[in-house]
Design a protein around this motif. Structure first.
Motif, PDB file in Angstrom:
ATOM      1  N   PRO A 114      36.981  36.237  33.060  1.00  0.00           N
ATOM      2  CA  PRO A 114      38.152  36.498  33.987  1.00  0.00           C
ATOM      3  C   PRO A 114      38.390  35.190  34.894  1.00  0.00           C
ATOM      4  O   PRO A 114      37.411  34.750  35.265  1.00  0.00           O
ATOM      5  N   LYS A 115      39.720  35.169  35.480  1.00  0.00           N
ATOM      6  CA  LYS A 115      39.828  33.963  36.198  1.00  0.00           C
ATOM      7  C   LYS A 115      39.513  34.195  37.536  1.00  0.00           C
ATOM      8  O   LYS A 115      39.462  35.328  38.029  1.00  0.00           O
ATOM      9  N   PRO A 116      38.768  33.386  38.275  1.00  0.00           N
ATOM     10  CA  PRO A 116      38.506  33.610  39.766  1.00  0.00           C
ATOM     11  C   PRO A 116      39.709  33.861  40.520  1.00  0.00           C
ATOM     12  O   PRO A 116      40.928  33.521  40.296  1.00  0.00           O
ATOM     13  N   ALA A 136      42.675  33.953  43.179  1.00  0.00           N
ATOM     14  CA  ALA A 136      43.337  32.922  44.002  1.00  0.00           C
ATOM     15  C   ALA A 136      42.888  32.751  45.552  1.00  0.00           C
ATOM     16  O   ALA A 136      42.537  33.695  46.007  1.00  0.00           O
TER      17      ALA A 136
END
Length: 66
Positions: free
Chosen positions: A31-33, A35
Motif C-alpha cells: 500500500p502507498k504511504p 499523504a
C-alpha cells in the motif's frame, strides 16, 4: 517401511498447508504511504479554524409574588 510412511505424511502435510493458503484475501501490492497532512493554517494565524458556538443566555428567573 517407516520412512516411506513418514514421507507420505510429510508430503500430505506440505500439500495441505499449501492448499490452506490458497484464496486468502489481501492486497497483492504494497500500500502507498499516507499523504503528508497540510500545514495547519490555524496555528499560524492565531485564531481557531472553527468559530465556537455561541453560549445561550441563562434561563429567566420568575419574579416572586408578594
Amino acid at each position: 517401511m517407516k520412512s516411506s510412511l513418514a514421507l507420505y505424511i510429510g508430503i500430505s502435510l506440505l500439500i495441505s498447508g499449501m492448499l490452506a493458503g490458497c484464496g486468502q484475501p489481501g492486497p497483492l501490492f504494497m500500500p502507498k504511504p499516507p499523504a503528508k497532512p497540510a500545514p495547519e493554517q490555524a496555528a499560524t494565524s492565531g485564531k481557531p479554524a472553527i468559530a465556537p458556538a455561541p453560549v445561550p443566555p441563562p434561563p429567566a428567573m420568575p419574579t416572586p409574588v408578594q
